[in-house]
Structure formats: structure tokens, C-alpha cells
Design an enzyme around this catalytic site. Sequence first.
Site, PDB file in Angstrom:
ATOM      1  N   SER A 255       0.835  -1.203   0.000  1.00 32.56           N
ATOM      2  CA  SER A 255       0.000   0.000   0.000  1.00 32.56           C
ATOM      3  C   SER A 255       0.867   1.250   0.000  1.00 32.56           C
ATOM      4  CB  SER A 255      -0.976   0.005   1.181  1.00 32.56           C
ATOM      5  OG  SER A 255      -0.299  -0.089   2.413  1.00 32.56           O
ATOM      6  N   GLY A 256       1.867   1.307   0.901  1.00 32.74           N
ATOM      7  CA  GLY A 256       2.710   2.498   0.956  1.00 32.74           C
ATOM      8  C   GLY A 256       4.184   2.247   0.765  1.00 32.74           C
ATOM      9  N   GLY A 257       4.615   0.979   0.827  1.00 35.86           N
ATOM     10  CA  GLY A 257       6.010   0.649   0.569  1.00 35.86           C
ATOM     11  C   GLY A 257       6.967   0.928   1.709  1.00 35.86           C
TER      12      GLY A 257
ATOM     13  N   SER B  94       6.603  -6.295   1.571  1.00 37.97           N
ATOM     14  CA  SER B  94       5.418  -5.973   0.768  1.00 37.97           C
ATOM     15  C   SER B  94       5.740  -5.919  -0.727  1.00 37.97           C
ATOM     16  CB  SER B  94       4.818  -4.629   1.213  1.00 37.97           C
ATOM     17  OG  SER B  94       5.729  -3.561   1.012  1.00 37.97           O
TER      18      SER B  94
ATOM     19  N   CYS C 269       5.127  10.058  10.047  1.00 38.41           N
ATOM     20  CA  CYS C 269       5.646  10.110   8.680  1.00 38.41           C
ATOM     21  C   CYS C 269       4.464  10.165   7.724  1.00 38.41           C
ATOM     22  CB  CYS C 269       6.510   8.885   8.390  1.00 38.41           C
ATOM     23  SG  CYS C 269       7.101   8.793   6.705  1.00 38.41           S
TER      24      CYS C 269
ATOM     25  N   TYR D 225       8.327  -3.835  17.822  1.00 38.20           N
ATOM     26  CA  TYR D 225       7.165  -3.265  17.129  1.00 38.20           C
ATOM     27  C   TYR D 225       7.102  -3.835  15.719  1.00 38.20           C
ATOM     28  CZ  TYR D 225       4.109   0.405  15.132  1.00 38.20           C
ATOM     29  OH  TYR D 225       3.094   1.088  14.506  1.00 38.20           O
TER      30      TYR D 225
ATOM     31  N   ASN E 183       5.636  -2.944  13.041  1.00 33.97           N
ATOM     32  CA  ASN E 183       5.811  -2.010  11.922  1.00 33.97           C
ATOM     33  C   ASN E 183       7.259  -1.542  11.769  1.00 33.97           C
ATOM     34  OD1 ASN E 183       3.270  -2.148  10.891  1.00 33.97           O
ATOM     35  ND2 ASN E 183       2.645  -0.091  11.463  1.00 33.97           N
ATOM     36  N   TYR E 184       8.124  -1.920  12.712  1.00 37.21           N
ATOM     37  CA  TYR E 184       9.568  -1.770  12.534  1.00 37.21           C
ATOM     38  C   TYR E 184      10.145  -3.168  12.311  1.00 37.21           C
ATOM     39  CZ  TYR E 184       9.010   2.925  14.564  1.00 37.21           C
ATOM     40  OH  TYR E 184       8.619   4.228  14.819  1.00 37.21           O
TER      41      TYR E 184
END
Length: 532
Positions: free
Chosen positions: A107-109, A116, A174, A470, A472-473
Site C-alpha cells: 500500500s505504501g512501501g 510488501s 511520517c 514493534y 511495523n519496525y
Amino acid sequence: MVFSIKHIFSLVSVLFLSASLTTSVSVQENFAKCLSVNSKLSIPISTIYTNNSSSFTSILQSSARNLRYLLPSVPKPEIIFTPLTEFQVQAAVICARKLGIHVRVRSGGHDYEGVSYVSEIESPFIILDLARLRSISVDIRSSSAWVQAGATIGEVYYRIAEKSKVHGFPAGLCTTLGIGGHITGGAYGSMMRKFGLGADNVIDARIVDANGRILDRKAMGDDLFWAIRGGGGGSFGIILSWKIKLVRVPATVTVFTVTRTLEQGATKLLYRWQQVADKLDENLFIRVMIQPVNGSQIGKRTIATSYNALFLGGANGLLQVTKKSFPELNLTRKDCIETSWIKSVLYIAGFPSNTTPKVLLEAKSSNKAYFKAKSDFVQKPIPETVLEGLWKKFLQEDNPLTIWNPYGGMMSKISESATPFPHRKGTLFKIQYLTIWFDGDRNQQNHINWIRKMYKYMGPYVSSSPRAAYVNYRDLDLGMDKKNHTSINQAKIWGAKYFKDNFNRLVNVKTKVDPSNFFRHEQSIPPLSVKS
């Protein structure tokens, strides 16, 4: 809204099942023909990019943030498909499943390890890039918005502010993050201490599941709706859109950045910040950005700690809070900038002061680099002597950066099991570590070795059993799936770090909704056993 399997397959008649998939040509031809076989789908040729297409490389690179995963040695997809409608996403899932083609969804890379848009464990693979699905519909009367997965969080903020100066959404700092994947990992931001995470403020969603069905919250059921709000992207389905709950923000907010170097007492101030950051007024978010800078002596570097903050209120109220709870910061009225919420978004994201909010509609990030990242959660203050040792390590690396984000407030009031994101009560702050370089793979291993050693050094002073991280990291050093075959015990090594006890429930949901493990990547949630 649910479409039956029979209805779906009448839309997309899958042909060429007996064709060989051993060559790129066969993968490309079979997938394209499968998509276009039904004229109702109207698949434009401009949505399908093969490695022979003139635009293939530019599309591949368009939103990829980590240049490590664009190096020539990294595997490339056979096809990049950029659907224009939900039904085209649905068709892509059906065709990929029937043709046995592995799918990655972008979706956002911003995925830190590129999962992804890169598969290093199986081929051939294709990318389903949702960048063209970016509509945003804001309804101020109901304080909600429907947002398609390809929209960036900056676009979402802009469209909210376009309708109201006193509404916002508590998600990422971000602004080029794709909201589809961002919320699947939790989605924290500068209002998290007041309102929680982005995932805590989702009220509905639309997804395509492993069977090619389009489901909303009611149709998917409580368990799947729970799993997609923090359980990580790429495991349970393809997010088409989120319905988010807007929050009320003041017409005037205040931002500031105060920097202290080692020579100005940075270590003692940071130790004090650790003691108070999670206990401050929940309207105040003060993160600390730490990196080497040139010192006053030529040729010698020092460490700078920058306290970067948002306060949901005016400067006078902010000064009262800091004077009472964090006087050591010595914040003055001159440090404070009163502004609107939407302009605070630009400030926190690091845009120049004269930037207008319309920049948020540009969507693409220019801040691309080679990097490796890791994360930690901290439950008791890190001693000053340990910080001094950390500074020595930082001064040995070219471009290291660490960002410390405070918890407390609403984050302590939400149960660890309310969503898959478990890092709640008892967490003082989260640490993100990065090392950044710009010379490709020439010295890449040296930089990666540095951050691994630094991470090991910090081990005794952060959370343990598990040492939390986390999602997302994303960090593949924590472990990796094998090709469609990973034991639960193996996956739990990293799964417990990301999700704690919620990992077990995520596995049960995965087993129920995707037993064949169609949606998978290097750190996806595995089912109890893979069923063909």
C-alpha cells in the site's frame, strides 16, 4: 456485504490452469489472461506491468522506502498489478490462488524489510500495488471517514483538515505511510497518549479474504476484525479500506523542538525524561531524537538529543505543564510555536516552516536511503552509565539515529488484548534504532553488524521475556518463515516479541480464515497446519 464463492467465480473464469508456470512468460500471460477473461472486469493494460514494461522499474521503485530491497541482487516480481477497483483486487486473489502464484501486497512501501514488494523465500511472485486505490470520504457529522488502502496518512490528514479545523486522526508521524499497511501494525503517532493508536480508532473495514470474498466488519466477524487491527500486514487478507473514527483537536496546538548536546547536559536530561515522559499530561507528547552531530571542536562529533513535541492546547497551558512536571527541560515561551493541528503535522514530520499543507497531497517520499532498523520497549529508566556507553557506540557509526517515543496516558488504559498490539500498561517508552547509509551494498554488512552489536548491548536494559518489538519496525533478524512451512514454535520466537500472548489468538484466527496460508511472507502469522 458478502459475495458468494459461486458468484465470484462466475465473474472470473479461471483458464490456463494446465499451463506451465516455469517461465516468466507463462506467469505473465496466464495471470493477465485470467484477469481479463471477463469483460465486466475491464482490466486496462496500463494496470499490469511486466519486467518487459518500460515503466516496470519506476513503478517498482515508486513507493519503496528502503533501498536495500531495490539492489540488483534482490529478487524482482514477475508482474506488478495496480488495480483500480475492489473487484480487480478480488480477481487478482482468485487468479493468483488458482494459478499458484505467490502474492505480495503493497500500500505504501514503508515495510522496513521490504516484504510488501520482495519475496526472498519463494518465486515466482507478483506485487499487488494498491497505490491507485486512494479515495477518502470524510463525514464530519458522524466524525468518521472511509479511506482506501493506497491513500497516504498525509492525504488523510489533509482531507480531514479540509473539512474541519477541529478534527484529526491519531496515526503516523511520517506522512507518506500507506494507511492500508500502517494500521495493520498499530499505527502510533503524536496523539497516541491522548487517543491511542490508529488501530484503536478503526470502526469498520473492507477486505478481500483468502477465498476472494469482499467482507466488511459484520461479514468478517469479531475475530478477523480484531486480527487485522494490529496483527501485522500480509497474513489475513488484503485491506481495501478502513473506516476510521475522527477525534476532536483544539483549534490551536503548540509544537516545539529543544536540543541539548552532551556538553549541555544531554545525558542527565534524558535520564530525567525517562522518569517523567509517560506520566506527563496526556495532551503532551515529547519524543526524543538522538544522533551524532558536529561538535564545537573541528573534526570532533558529539551527541545531540532533540525534544520534539506536540501539545494539544496553547503555549501558556504547555508552559504550566512543563514547569510543574518537567522543569529540567527549561522550556521558554520563545521555544513554543502555536499553530493549527494540520500544520503541526508538517512540523512533526520535519517539513520547512514555510511549507503549506498541500504538500501532503504529493504523497511520494523523497527520503529514501539504505537502512537497517530495530526496536525495543522500555519498562524502567536506562541508567546514565549505560547511556554513556551507547553514545560511544553511536560515535563509531556514520549515520545512526534513535528515536524514543513516550507511552502512558491512553496507551496505559487500553487492555493488552483489546487489539493484537500488546505494548500498553507498564511501557515507559519505545525505542527505534536505525543506521542509514547511501553507498549501496559496498559497506552494508558493516552497518548491519554495527546495529546488531548495539542491539545486543541494550539487551539487559529493555523489556524481557519476551524482548518486545514493534511489528511495523519489522526486523528479520528476529527470525523468518520458510517457504510455506513454518512451525508454530519457530514463528512464536518473533511472534511473541511483536504480539506477546496475542500471538496464540492470531494463529487461531489465521487457521480459521486462511488454513492454506495463501497470504504469507517472511514473518507472517502461520496457521496451525497448512492445508492444501
